[in-house]
Enzyme design. Sequence first.
Site, PDB file in Angstrom:
ATOM      1  N   SER A 154      -3.515 -41.206 -27.832  1.00 26.92           N
ATOM      2  CA  SER A 154      -4.855 -41.123 -27.244  1.00 26.92           C
ATOM      3  C   SER A 154      -5.160 -42.440 -26.537  1.00 26.92           C
ATOM      4  O   SER A 154      -4.561 -43.473 -26.840  1.00 26.92           O
ATOM      5  CB  SER A 154      -5.877 -40.878 -28.364  1.00 26.92           C
ATOM      6  N   TYR A 167     -10.615 -41.636 -36.427  1.00 26.40           N
ATOM      7  CA  TYR A 167      -9.802 -41.062 -35.338  1.00 26.40           C
ATOM      8  C   TYR A 167      -8.975 -42.151 -34.682  1.00 26.40           C
ATOM      9  O   TYR A 167      -7.766 -42.000 -34.494  1.00 26.40           O
ATOM     10  CB  TYR A 167     -10.708 -40.378 -34.302  1.00 26.40           C
TER      11      TYR A 167
HETATM   12  P1  NDP Z   1      -8.830 -28.825 -30.007  1.00 25.64           P
HETATM   13  O1  NDP Z   1      -9.941 -29.190 -30.929  1.00 25.64           O
HETATM   14  O2  NDP Z   1      -9.096 -27.974 -28.829  1.00 25.64           O
HETATM   15  O3  NDP Z   1      -7.650 -28.147 -30.852  1.00 25.64           O
HETATM   16  C1  NDP Z   1      -7.259 -28.706 -32.070  1.00 25.64           C
HETATM   17  C2  NDP Z   1      -6.159 -27.883 -32.691  1.00 25.64           C
HETATM   18  O4  NDP Z   1      -5.795 -28.489 -33.949  1.00 25.64           O
HETATM   19  C3  NDP Z   1      -6.581 -26.454 -32.983  1.00 25.64           C
HETATM   20  O5  NDP Z   1      -5.496 -25.598 -32.757  1.00 25.64           O
HETATM   21  C4  NDP Z   1      -6.920 -26.505 -34.478  1.00 25.64           C
HETATM   22  O6  NDP Z   1      -6.705 -25.284 -35.163  1.00 25.64           O
HETATM   23  C5  NDP Z   1      -5.910 -27.530 -34.978  1.00 25.64           C
HETATM   24  N1  NDP Z   1      -6.401 -28.126 -36.221  1.00 25.64           N
HETATM   25  C6  NDP Z   1      -7.482 -28.909 -36.395  1.00 25.64           C
HETATM   26  N2  NDP Z   1      -7.643 -29.196 -37.695  1.00 25.64           N
HETATM   27  C7  NDP Z   1      -6.639 -28.575 -38.363  1.00 25.64           C
HETATM   28  C8  NDP Z   1      -6.282 -28.454 -39.734  1.00 25.64           C
HETATM   29  N3  NDP Z   1      -7.002 -29.024 -40.721  1.00 25.64           N
HETATM   30  N4  NDP Z   1      -5.187 -27.741 -40.059  1.00 25.64           N
HETATM   31  C9  NDP Z   1      -4.472 -27.138 -39.099  1.00 25.64           C
HETATM   32  N5  NDP Z   1      -4.760 -27.200 -37.791  1.00 25.64           N
HETATM   33  C10 NDP Z   1      -5.840 -27.899 -37.424  1.00 25.64           C
HETATM   34  O7  NDP Z   1      -8.201 -30.240 -29.592  1.00 25.64           O
HETATM   35  P2  NDP Z   1      -7.450 -30.724 -28.239  1.00 25.64           P
HETATM   36  O8  NDP Z   1      -6.635 -29.630 -27.690  1.00 25.64           O
HETATM   37  O9  NDP Z   1      -8.437 -31.427 -27.413  1.00 25.64           O
HETATM   38  O10 NDP Z   1      -6.498 -31.861 -28.842  1.00 25.64           O
HETATM   39  C11 NDP Z   1      -5.095 -31.724 -29.015  1.00 25.64           C
HETATM   40  C12 NDP Z   1      -4.515 -33.099 -29.278  1.00 25.64           C
HETATM   41  O11 NDP Z   1      -4.745 -33.943 -28.147  1.00 25.64           O
HETATM   42  C13 NDP Z   1      -5.145 -33.824 -30.465  1.00 25.64           C
HETATM   43  O12 NDP Z   1      -4.143 -34.531 -31.151  1.00 25.64           O
HETATM   44  C14 NDP Z   1      -6.127 -34.783 -29.818  1.00 25.64           C
HETATM   45  O13 NDP Z   1      -6.372 -35.921 -30.631  1.00 25.64           O
HETATM   46  C15 NDP Z   1      -5.369 -35.154 -28.558  1.00 25.64           C
HETATM   47  N6  NDP Z   1      -6.202 -35.681 -27.475  1.00 25.64           N
HETATM   48  C16 NDP Z   1      -7.100 -34.863 -26.808  1.00 25.64           C
HETATM   49  C17 NDP Z   1      -7.850 -35.361 -25.756  1.00 25.64           C
HETATM   50  C18 NDP Z   1      -8.822 -34.489 -24.993  1.00 25.64           C
HETATM   51  O14 NDP Z   1      -9.487 -34.992 -24.057  1.00 25.64           O
HETATM   52  N7  NDP Z   1      -8.956 -33.229 -25.280  1.00 25.64           N
HETATM   53  C19 NDP Z   1      -7.742 -36.777 -25.334  1.00 25.64           C
HETATM   54  C20 NDP Z   1      -6.777 -37.540 -26.100  1.00 25.64           C
HETATM   55  C21 NDP Z   1      -6.046 -36.992 -27.122  1.00 25.64           C
HETATM   56  P3  NDP Z   1      -7.875 -24.142 -35.267  1.00 25.64           P
HETATM   57  O15 NDP Z   1      -8.216 -23.766 -33.862  1.00 25.64           O
HETATM   58  O16 NDP Z   1      -7.219 -23.027 -35.984  1.00 25.64           O
HETATM   59  O17 NDP Z   1      -9.010 -24.782 -35.989  1.00 25.64           O
END
Ligand code: NDP
Length: 247
Positions: A154, A167
Amino acid sequence: DPRTYQPSKDALKDRVILITGASDGIGKAVALAAASHGAQVVLHGRSVRKLEAVYDEIVNAGHPRPSILPLDFEKAGPDEYEKLVVALDQEFGRLDGLLHNASMLGERAPIEHHDVAKWMRTMHVNVNAPFILTRTCLPLLKKSADPVILFTSSGVVSNPRPFWGSYLVSKWASDGLMSMLAQELEKQPAMRVNSINPGAVKTNMRLQAYPAEDRSKLREAHTIVAAYLYLLGPDSRGVHGQTINAQ
Ligand code: NDP
Protein backbone atom coordinates in the site's frame (compact mmCIF):
# COMPACT_ATOMS: atom_id res chain seq x y z
CA ASP A 1 6.65 -2.01 -17.66
CA PRO A 2 4.30 -4.31 -15.64
CA ARG A 3 1.58 -1.62 -15.74
CA THR A 4 1.23 -1.85 -19.50
CA TYR A 5 1.84 -5.61 -19.75
CA GLN A 6 -0.30 -7.17 -22.47
CA PRO A 7 -0.65 -10.85 -21.70
CA SER A 8 -1.38 -13.34 -24.45
CA LYS A 9 -4.73 -15.14 -24.33
CA ASP A 10 -3.03 -18.20 -22.78
CA ALA A 11 -0.53 -16.34 -20.58
CA LEU A 12 -1.76 -18.10 -17.43
CA LYS A 13 -2.98 -21.31 -19.06
CA ASP A 14 -3.40 -24.18 -16.57
CA ARG A 15 -1.79 -22.25 -13.73
CA VAL A 16 -3.48 -22.97 -10.40
CA ILE A 17 -3.72 -19.62 -8.59
CA LEU A 18 -5.19 -19.10 -5.12
CA ILE A 19 -6.49 -15.55 -4.64
CA THR A 20 -7.49 -14.43 -1.15
CA GLY A 21 -10.26 -11.85 -0.94
CA ALA A 22 -11.50 -12.83 -4.39
CA SER A 23 -15.14 -12.12 -3.50
CA ASP A 24 -14.93 -8.38 -4.05
CA GLY A 25 -12.87 -5.39 -5.19
CA ILE A 26 -9.39 -5.92 -6.59
CA GLY A 27 -9.26 -9.65 -5.80
CA LYS A 28 -12.43 -10.27 -7.78
CA ALA A 29 -11.14 -8.27 -10.76
CA VAL A 30 -7.80 -10.15 -10.71
CA ALA A 31 -9.62 -13.50 -10.47
CA LEU A 32 -11.77 -12.71 -13.51
CA ALA A 33 -8.77 -11.46 -15.50
CA ALA A 34 -6.57 -14.43 -14.55
CA ALA A 35 -9.33 -16.89 -15.51
CA SER A 36 -9.81 -15.08 -18.82
CA HIS A 37 -6.12 -15.80 -19.55
CA GLY A 38 -6.52 -19.50 -18.83
CA ALA A 39 -5.79 -19.73 -15.09
CA GLN A 40 -7.50 -22.27 -12.88
CA VAL A 41 -8.39 -19.84 -10.10
CA VAL A 42 -9.18 -20.80 -6.55
CA LEU A 43 -11.44 -18.15 -5.06
CA HIS A 44 -11.00 -17.46 -1.37
CA GLY A 45 -13.21 -15.06 0.59
CA ARG A 46 -15.48 -14.84 3.55
CA SER A 47 -18.93 -14.58 2.00
CA VAL A 48 -19.98 -17.77 0.16
CA ARG A 49 -22.77 -15.85 -1.58
CA LYS A 50 -20.32 -13.32 -3.04
CA LEU A 51 -17.84 -16.06 -3.99
CA GLU A 52 -20.60 -17.93 -5.83
CA ALA A 53 -21.42 -14.79 -7.81
CA VAL A 54 -17.77 -14.51 -8.95
CA TYR A 55 -17.78 -18.24 -9.75
CA ASP A 56 -20.88 -17.78 -11.95
CA GLU A 57 -19.35 -14.81 -13.73
CA ILE A 58 -16.22 -16.82 -14.60
CA VAL A 59 -18.16 -19.90 -15.74
CA ASN A 60 -20.67 -17.85 -17.75
CA ALA A 61 -17.79 -16.15 -19.58
CA GLY A 62 -16.55 -19.60 -20.65
CA HIS A 63 -13.31 -19.50 -18.63
CA PRO A 64 -11.86 -22.51 -16.75
CA ARG A 65 -14.20 -23.55 -13.93
CA PRO A 66 -12.88 -22.06 -10.65
CA SER A 67 -12.94 -23.53 -7.16
CA ILE A 68 -14.31 -21.86 -4.05
CA LEU A 69 -12.60 -21.96 -0.64
CA PRO A 70 -14.39 -19.84 1.97
CA LEU A 71 -12.50 -19.12 5.20
CA ASP A 72 -12.89 -16.29 7.69
CA PHE A 73 -9.35 -15.22 8.59
CA GLU A 74 -10.59 -13.60 11.79
CA LYS A 75 -11.83 -16.92 13.14
CA ALA A 76 -9.89 -19.70 11.39
CA GLY A 77 -7.34 -21.75 13.33
CA PRO A 78 -4.28 -23.48 11.80
CA ASP A 79 -6.26 -26.72 11.27
CA GLU A 80 -8.62 -24.97 8.86
CA TYR A 81 -5.71 -23.71 6.76
CA GLU A 82 -4.35 -27.24 6.74
CA LYS A 83 -7.70 -28.58 5.48
CA LEU A 84 -7.78 -25.94 2.76
CA VAL A 85 -4.35 -26.99 1.53
CA VAL A 86 -5.21 -30.70 1.67
CA ALA A 87 -8.26 -29.92 -0.51
CA LEU A 88 -6.02 -28.07 -3.00
CA ASP A 89 -3.50 -30.91 -3.02
CA GLN A 90 -6.23 -33.47 -3.70
CA GLU A 91 -7.75 -31.42 -6.51
CA PHE A 92 -4.60 -30.13 -8.25
CA GLY A 93 -1.51 -31.69 -6.65
CA ARG A 94 0.30 -28.35 -6.78
CA LEU A 95 -0.10 -24.58 -6.47
CA ASP A 96 1.44 -22.22 -9.04
CA GLY A 97 0.40 -18.89 -7.55
CA LEU A 98 -0.65 -17.49 -4.19
CA LEU A 99 -1.99 -13.92 -4.11
CA HIS A 100 -2.39 -12.49 -0.60
CA ASN A 101 -4.98 -9.84 -1.39
CA ALA A 102 -7.59 -10.03 1.41
CA SER A 103 -7.26 -7.46 4.11
CA MET A 104 -9.23 -5.12 6.32
CA LEU A 105 -8.82 -1.41 6.94
CA GLY A 106 -9.38 -1.58 10.69
CA GLU A 107 -9.65 1.46 12.88
CA ARG A 108 -7.92 4.72 12.06
CA ALA A 109 -7.23 6.56 15.30
CA PRO A 110 -4.27 8.05 17.17
CA ILE A 111 -2.17 5.37 18.87
CA GLU A 112 -3.14 6.76 22.26
CA HIS A 113 -6.79 5.98 21.57
CA HIS A 114 -6.51 2.99 19.25
CA ASP A 115 -8.78 0.14 20.38
CA VAL A 116 -6.58 -2.83 21.34
CA ALA A 117 -8.97 -5.58 20.23
CA LYS A 118 -9.53 -3.90 16.85
CA TRP A 119 -5.77 -3.51 16.38
CA MET A 120 -5.24 -7.21 17.01
CA ARG A 121 -8.02 -8.18 14.61
CA THR A 122 -6.48 -6.17 11.76
CA MET A 123 -3.02 -7.56 12.42
CA HIS A 124 -4.48 -11.06 12.49
CA VAL A 125 -6.27 -10.75 9.13
CA ASN A 126 -3.56 -8.70 7.36
CA VAL A 127 -0.37 -10.29 8.72
CA ASN A 128 -0.96 -13.51 10.66
CA ALA A 129 -3.29 -14.98 8.02
CA PRO A 130 -0.83 -14.47 5.11
CA PHE A 131 1.94 -15.91 7.31
CA ILE A 132 -0.07 -19.04 8.21
CA LEU A 133 -1.35 -19.48 4.64
CA THR A 134 2.16 -19.08 3.18
CA ARG A 135 3.63 -21.53 5.67
CA THR A 136 0.87 -24.06 4.94
CA CYS A 137 1.01 -23.63 1.14
CA LEU A 138 4.80 -23.75 0.68
CA PRO A 139 5.02 -27.55 0.23
CA LEU A 140 2.33 -27.32 -2.52
CA LEU A 141 4.02 -24.32 -4.15
CA LYS A 142 7.27 -26.29 -4.26
CA LYS A 143 5.49 -28.89 -6.41
CA SER A 144 5.01 -26.26 -9.13
CA ALA A 145 7.58 -25.75 -11.90
CA ASP A 146 7.17 -21.96 -11.66
CA PRO A 147 5.66 -20.88 -8.33
CA VAL A 148 4.90 -17.29 -7.32
CA ILE A 149 3.82 -15.68 -4.05
CA LEU A 150 2.46 -12.14 -4.24
CA PHE A 151 1.74 -9.95 -1.20
CA THR A 152 -0.34 -6.75 -1.30
CA SER A 153 1.37 -3.53 -0.29
CA SER A 154 0.00 0.00 0.00
CA GLY A 155 1.04 3.62 -0.39
CA VAL A 156 1.27 3.82 3.41
CA VAL A 157 4.54 1.86 3.23
CA SER A 158 6.50 4.36 1.11
CA ASN A 159 4.59 7.29 2.58
CA PRO A 160 3.76 6.68 6.27
CA ARG A 161 1.19 9.01 7.75
CA PRO A 162 -0.48 9.58 11.13
CA PHE A 163 -3.68 7.92 12.38
CA TRP A 164 -3.63 4.95 10.00
CA GLY A 165 -3.11 2.65 12.99
CA SER A 166 -3.01 -1.10 12.56
CA TYR A 167 -3.51 -0.95 8.76
CA LEU A 168 -0.26 0.97 8.22
CA VAL A 169 1.69 -1.30 10.57
CA SER A 170 0.16 -4.41 8.97
CA LYS A 171 1.27 -3.31 5.48
CA TRP A 172 4.82 -2.62 6.72
CA ALA A 173 4.81 -6.07 8.32
CA SER A 174 3.47 -7.69 5.16
CA ASP A 175 6.24 -6.12 3.06
CA GLY A 176 8.78 -7.19 5.69
CA LEU A 177 7.49 -10.74 5.48
CA MET A 178 7.71 -10.61 1.68
CA SER A 179 11.30 -9.35 1.73
CA MET A 180 12.44 -11.88 4.33
CA LEU A 181 10.72 -14.78 2.57
CA ALA A 182 12.23 -13.74 -0.78
CA GLN A 183 15.69 -14.02 0.78
CA GLU A 184 14.90 -17.31 2.52
CA LEU A 185 13.81 -18.81 -0.81
CA GLU A 186 16.78 -17.47 -2.80
CA LYS A 187 18.08 -21.02 -3.21
CA GLN A 188 14.77 -22.15 -4.75
CA PRO A 189 15.54 -20.64 -8.14
CA ALA A 190 12.03 -21.10 -9.54
CA MET A 191 10.22 -19.42 -6.63
CA ARG A 192 9.39 -15.70 -6.90
CA VAL A 193 8.12 -13.62 -4.01
CA ASN A 194 7.00 -10.01 -4.55
CA SER A 195 4.54 -7.35 -3.37
CA ILE A 196 2.18 -5.27 -5.42
CA ASN A 197 0.82 -1.84 -4.51
CA PRO A 198 -2.51 -1.42 -6.33
CA GLY A 199 -2.69 2.36 -5.83
CA ALA A 200 -6.04 4.11 -5.38
CA VAL A 201 -8.83 1.84 -6.67
CA LYS A 202 -12.62 2.25 -6.46
CA THR A 203 -13.58 -0.47 -3.95
CA ASN A 204 -15.47 -0.77 -0.68
CA MET A 205 -12.24 -0.44 1.28
CA ARG A 206 -11.35 2.79 -0.52
CA LEU A 207 -14.83 4.15 0.25
CA GLN A 208 -14.32 3.30 3.90
CA ALA A 209 -10.92 5.03 3.90
CA TYR A 210 -11.94 8.16 1.99
CA PRO A 211 -15.73 8.53 2.31
CA ALA A 212 -15.75 12.17 1.15
CA GLU A 213 -13.62 11.90 -2.02
CA ASP A 214 -14.91 12.23 -5.58
CA ARG A 215 -15.30 8.57 -6.63
CA SER A 216 -15.63 9.44 -10.33
CA LYS A 217 -11.85 10.06 -10.56
CA LEU A 218 -10.88 6.67 -9.14
CA ARG A 219 -9.67 3.76 -11.28
CA GLU A 220 -12.00 0.76 -11.54
CA ALA A 221 -10.41 -2.47 -10.31
CA HIS A 222 -10.55 -4.17 -13.72
CA THR A 223 -8.34 -1.42 -15.24
CA ILE A 224 -5.34 -2.05 -12.94
CA VAL A 225 -4.90 -5.83 -13.31
CA ALA A 226 -2.07 -5.89 -15.89
CA ALA A 227 0.75 -5.83 -13.29
CA TYR A 228 -1.03 -8.56 -11.31
CA LEU A 229 -1.19 -10.82 -14.37
CA TYR A 230 2.48 -10.10 -15.08
CA LEU A 231 3.59 -10.98 -11.54
CA LEU A 232 1.36 -14.08 -11.34
CA GLY A 233 2.48 -15.48 -14.69
CA PRO A 234 5.67 -16.89 -16.23
CA ASP A 235 6.67 -13.60 -17.91
CA SER A 236 7.87 -12.17 -14.57
CA ARG A 237 10.62 -14.79 -14.19
CA GLY A 238 13.61 -13.14 -12.49
CA VAL A 239 11.54 -10.52 -10.62
CA HIS A 240 12.05 -11.37 -6.95
CA GLY A 241 11.85 -9.54 -3.61
CA GLN A 242 10.40 -6.37 -5.15
CA THR A 243 7.40 -4.12 -4.57
CA ILE A 244 5.77 -3.25 -7.88
CA ASN A 245 3.24 -0.46 -8.46
CA ALA A 246 0.11 -1.46 -10.36
CA GLN A 247 -0.50 2.17 -11.40
P1 NDP B 1 -12.28 -4.85 -0.57
O1 NDP B 1 -12.72 -4.40 0.78
O2 NDP B 1 -13.05 -4.46 -1.77
O3 NDP B 1 -12.14 -6.45 -0.56
C1 NDP B 1 -11.52 -7.09 0.52
C2 NDP B 1 -11.53 -8.58 0.31
O4 NDP B 1 -10.90 -9.20 1.45
C3 NDP B 1 -12.93 -9.15 0.20
O5 NDP B 1 -12.93 -10.20 -0.72
C4 NDP B 1 -13.18 -9.69 1.62
O6 NDP B 1 -14.05 -10.81 1.67
C5 NDP B 1 -11.78 -10.14 2.02
N1 NDP B 1 -11.68 -10.17 3.48
C6 NDP B 1 -11.73 -9.13 4.33
N2 NDP B 1 -11.67 -9.57 5.60
C7 NDP B 1 -11.59 -10.92 5.54
C8 NDP B 1 -11.54 -11.96 6.52
N3 NDP B 1 -11.58 -11.71 7.84
N4 NDP B 1 -11.44 -13.24 6.10
C9 NDP B 1 -11.43 -13.52 4.79
N5 NDP B 1 -11.49 -12.59 3.82
C10 NDP B 1 -11.58 -11.31 4.19
O7 NDP B 1 -10.76 -4.36 -0.65
P2 NDP B 1 -9.84 -3.91 -1.91
O8 NDP B 1 -10.18 -4.72 -3.10
O9 NDP B 1 -9.85 -2.45 -1.97
O10 NDP B 1 -8.40 -4.32 -1.37
C11 NDP B 1 -7.65 -5.44 -1.82
C12 NDP B 1 -6.23 -5.30 -1.33
O11 NDP B 1 -5.64 -4.12 -1.89
C13 NDP B 1 -6.11 -5.14 0.19
O12 NDP B 1 -4.97 -5.84 0.63
C14 NDP B 1 -5.92 -3.65 0.37
O13 NDP B 1 -5.21 -3.35 1.57
C15 NDP B 1 -5.09 -3.31 -0.85
N6 NDP B 1 -5.13 -1.90 -1.25
C16 NDP B 1 -6.29 -1.34 -1.76
C17 NDP B 1 -6.30 -0.02 -2.17
C18 NDP B 1 -7.54 0.62 -2.75
O14 NDP B 1 -7.50 1.83 -3.10
N7 NDP B 1 -8.63 -0.06 -2.91
C19 NDP B 1 -5.09 0.84 -2.06
C20 NDP B 1 -3.94 0.15 -1.51
C21 NDP B 1 -3.98 -1.17 -1.13
P3 NDP B 1 -15.67 -10.63 1.80
O15 NDP B 1 -16.10 -9.84 0.61
O16 NDP B 1 -16.19 -12.02 1.75
O17 NDP B 1 -15.90 -9.92 3.09
